[in-house]
Design a protein around this motif. Structure first.
Motif, PDB file in Angstrom:
ATOM      1  N   SER A 178       6.651  -1.422   1.491  1.00 53.97           N
ATOM      2  CA  SER A 178       7.534  -1.299   2.658  1.00 53.97           C
ATOM      3  C   SER A 178       7.209  -2.412   3.648  1.00 53.97           C
ATOM      4  O   SER A 178       6.063  -2.861   3.725  1.00 53.97           O
ATOM      5  CB  SER A 178       7.343   0.061   3.326  1.00 53.97           C
ATOM      6  OG  SER A 178       8.025   1.038   2.570  1.00 53.97           O
ATOM      7  N   SER A 205      11.074   0.757  -1.165  1.00 52.21           N
ATOM      8  CA  SER A 205      11.343  -0.101  -0.010  1.00 52.21           C
ATOM      9  C   SER A 205      12.790  -0.580  -0.095  1.00 52.21           C
ATOM     10  O   SER A 205      13.268  -0.966  -1.163  1.00 52.21           O
ATOM     11  CB  SER A 205      10.412  -1.311   0.000  1.00 52.21           C
ATOM     12  OG  SER A 205      10.823  -2.190   1.041  1.00 52.21           O
ATOM     13  N   THR A 206      13.459  -0.539   1.048  1.00 49.31           N
ATOM     14  CA  THR A 206      14.851  -1.016   1.094  1.00 49.31           C
ATOM     15  C   THR A 206      14.956  -2.230   1.997  1.00 49.31           C
ATOM     16  O   THR A 206      16.025  -2.550   2.493  1.00 49.31           O
ATOM     17  CB  THR A 206      15.770   0.112   1.608  1.00 49.31           C
ATOM     18  OG1 THR A 206      15.196   0.666   2.803  1.00 49.31           O
ATOM     19  CG2 THR A 206      15.920   1.207   0.579  1.00 49.31           C
ATOM     20  N   ASN A 219      18.380  11.759   2.999  1.00 46.65           N
ATOM     21  CA  ASN A 219      18.663  10.591   3.834  1.00 46.65           C
ATOM     22  C   ASN A 219      19.001   9.444   2.878  1.00 46.65           C
ATOM     23  O   ASN A 219      18.127   8.919   2.201  1.00 46.65           O
ATOM     24  CB  ASN A 219      17.434  10.250   4.677  1.00 46.65           C
ATOM     25  CG  ASN A 219      17.600   8.928   5.401  1.00 46.65           C
ATOM     26  OD1 ASN A 219      18.709   8.510   5.724  1.00 46.65           O
ATOM     27  ND2 ASN A 219      16.489   8.243   5.648  1.00 46.65           N
ATOM     28  N   ASP A 267      24.802   7.022  10.381  1.00 50.74           N
ATOM     29  CA  ASP A 267      23.819   6.009  10.773  1.00 50.74           C
ATOM     30  C   ASP A 267      24.420   4.626  10.524  1.00 50.74           C
ATOM     31  O   ASP A 267      24.878   4.350   9.404  1.00 50.74           O
ATOM     32  CB  ASP A 267      22.560   6.236   9.919  1.00 50.74           C
ATOM     33  CG  ASP A 267      21.439   5.242  10.197  1.00 50.74           C
ATOM     34  OD1 ASP A 267      21.680   4.214  10.848  1.00 50.74           O
ATOM     35  OD2 ASP A 267      20.313   5.508   9.736  1.00 50.74           O
ATOM     36  N   LYS A 278      12.037  -3.394  13.167  1.00 44.38           N
ATOM     37  CA  LYS A 278      12.912  -4.204  12.301  1.00 44.38           C
ATOM     38  C   LYS A 278      13.011  -5.664  12.731  1.00 44.38           C
ATOM     39  O   LYS A 278      12.669  -6.038  13.848  1.00 44.38           O
ATOM     40  CB  LYS A 278      14.279  -3.539  12.188  1.00 44.38           C
ATOM     41  CG  LYS A 278      14.181  -2.339  11.236  1.00 44.38           C
ATOM     42  CD  LYS A 278      15.494  -1.792  10.820  1.00 44.38           C
ATOM     43  CE  LYS A 278      15.247  -0.653   9.803  1.00 44.38           C
ATOM     44  NZ  LYS A 278      16.394   0.225   9.696  1.00 44.38           N
ATOM     45  N   HIS A 332       8.480   4.844  13.153  1.00 40.63           N
ATOM     46  CA  HIS A 332       7.125   4.894  12.588  1.00 40.63           C
ATOM     47  C   HIS A 332       6.117   5.388  13.632  1.00 40.63           C
ATOM     48  O   HIS A 332       5.191   6.109  13.297  1.00 40.63           O
ATOM     49  CB  HIS A 332       6.683   3.501  12.139  1.00 40.63           C
ATOM     50  CG  HIS A 332       7.563   2.870  11.110  1.00 40.63           C
ATOM     51  ND1 HIS A 332       8.687   2.154  11.427  1.00 40.63           N
ATOM     52  CD2 HIS A 332       7.480   2.853   9.756  1.00 40.63           C
ATOM     53  CE1 HIS A 332       9.252   1.716  10.320  1.00 40.63           C
ATOM     54  NE2 HIS A 332       8.552   2.124   9.299  1.00 40.63           N
TER      55      HIS A 332
HETATM   56  N1  HH2 Z   1      15.679   2.120   7.531  1.00 46.62           N
HETATM   57  C1  HH2 Z   1      14.755   2.013   6.537  1.00 46.62           C
HETATM   58  C2  HH2 Z   1      14.671   3.006   5.556  1.00 46.62           C
HETATM   59  N2  HH2 Z   1      15.451   4.097   5.599  1.00 46.62           N
HETATM   60  N3  HH2 Z   1      17.164   5.364   6.653  1.00 46.62           N
HETATM   61  C3  HH2 Z   1      18.059   5.491   7.619  1.00 46.62           C
HETATM   62  N4  HH2 Z   1      18.849   6.581   7.680  1.00 46.62           N
HETATM   63  N5  HH2 Z   1      18.221   4.540   8.600  1.00 46.62           N
HETATM   64  C4  HH2 Z   1      17.467   3.403   8.616  1.00 46.62           C
HETATM   65  O1  HH2 Z   1      17.657   2.560   9.525  1.00 46.62           O
HETATM   66  C5  HH2 Z   1      16.479   3.226   7.578  1.00 46.62           C
HETATM   67  C6  HH2 Z   1      16.360   4.243   6.594  1.00 46.62           C
HETATM   68  C7  HH2 Z   1      13.859   0.820   6.494  1.00 46.62           C
HETATM   69  O2  HH2 Z   1      12.620   1.058   7.122  1.00 46.62           O
HETATM   70  P1  HH2 Z   1      11.246   1.416   6.361  1.00 46.62           P
HETATM   71  O3  HH2 Z   1      11.355   2.695   5.617  1.00 46.62           O
HETATM   72  O4  HH2 Z   1      10.122   1.374   7.320  1.00 46.62           O
HETATM   73  O5  HH2 Z   1      11.019   0.187   5.392  1.00 46.62           O
HETATM   74  P2  HH2 Z   1      11.178  -0.004   3.830  1.00 46.62           P
HETATM   75  O6  HH2 Z   1      12.616   0.170   3.495  1.00 46.62           O
HETATM   76  O7  HH2 Z   1      10.672  -1.404   3.595  1.00 46.62           O
HETATM   77  O8  HH2 Z   1      10.342   1.059   3.154  1.00 46.62           O
END
Ligand code: HH2
Length: 278
Positions: free
Chosen positions: A27, A61-62, A115, A185, A221, A257
């Motif tokens: 992530s 990770s997205t 989600n 969202d 972000k 977080h």
């Molecule tokens: N952002 C991330 C992941 N999931 N879900 C929703 N509903 N809205 C968001 O803005 C969103 C989400 C990205 O953040 P993170 O989980 O910290 O990072 P990663 O995708 O690298 O795990």
């Protein structure tokens, strides 16, 4: 808003906080810290103690450019975390996934909400949510994390995101998900440049016209880095500014977080919001 998530009824304007538990090696801000299910569950417990209203457990990770994770691997990351949280009586628990197979395994393990950064678009996902009778977050994105930034092309980003969320909402309702269970969202950073993410934060009042509760995830972000030049580990002040902007715009749920810090910022912003002349 009035949405039941597991044992919790989220009622009123909030703001409510969704604490992030990333059981991933990669992530963008905390990859590798909570890959061990025990560490992830302990982190979730800490976030609840800091004032999180629900936890969001993710196994993929997205971040822009992230490679897809096979569904078995993603389920193998999230299910033990959800089981441990459940065993400790902690929740409510959201599962952060684009994949129906992962969502199914997570719901079986005790997740209370799906989600979906894919907007419930994967075949069978909306039907699964409908059948499980759980609420869901329907987030706006275009394409997959691997290639989404190439699709960050908009005329009026707020109008287009709003129209695409409305279409996704209608699709989910057609698949049998009651509208009252859906949260929308705008997907900060997902197929969005930094300027487009800022435009969406400024345009939140227009997204409120969709008539559903809003969730926003600005935490740490890259738009904050683009504006303030801050590296990923130093974006808490920018995150809190974004949280404040969201609360003043009427956003009900913030995905963050840093729960303790966001709790304070959100409480002050909500006090200002509620003291406004009607
Ligand atoms: N952002 C991330 C992941 N999931 N879900 C929703 N509903 N809205 C968001 O803005 C969103 C989400 C990205 O953040 P993170 O989980 O910290 O990072 P990663 O995708 O690298 O795990």
């Amino acid at each position: 808003m009035r949405i039941r998530i597991g044992a919790r009824l989220l009622e009123g304007a909030g703001p409510f906080l969704m604490g992030v538990v990333n059981a991933t090696p990669d992530s963008f801000s905390d990859g590798g810290r909570y890959l061990d299910p025990e560490a992830a569950a302990a982190h979730g417990a800490r976030l609840l103690a800091e004032g999180a209203d629900l936890l969001d457990v993710g196994g993929e990770s997205t971040r822009p450019g992230a490679p897809p994770v096979p569904e078995e691997e993603e389920a193998r990351r999230v299910v033990p975390v959800i089981e441990r949280l459940r065993a400790r009586g902690l929740g409510p628990i959201s599962v952060d996934t684009r994949k129906p197979a992962v969502a199914r395994a997570a719901l079986r393990a005790g997740a209370d909400l799906v989600n979906d950064v894919g907007g419930l678009a994967a075949p069978g996902m909306a039907e699964l949510v409908a059948e499980a009778g759980v609420p869901a977050v329907l987030m706006h994105a275009r394409g997959t994390p691997a290639e989404m930034q190439a699709r960050a092309i908009y005329g009026d980003v707020v109008a287009e995101v709003s129209a695409e969320l409305e279409e996704a909402l209608a699709r989910a309702v057609r698949a049998g998900v009651p509208e009252e269970r859906l949260i929308l969202d705008p997907g900060i950073g997902f197929a969005k440049t930094a300027a487009q993410s800022v435009a969406l934060l400024a345009g939140l009042p227009r997204l409120r016209r969709l008539g559903r509760p809003l969730l926003v995830g600005p935490s740490r972000k890259s738009f904050i880095g683009a504006i303030a030049g801050a590296p990923v580990g130093e974006r808490l002040p920018g995150t809190l500014a974004a949280v404040t902007a969201c609360v003043l715009a009427g956003v009900e749920i913030l995905r963050v977080h840093d729960v303790a810090a966001a709790r304070q910022a959100a409480a002050v912003a909500a006090a200002v919001r509620d003291a406004r002349a009607p």
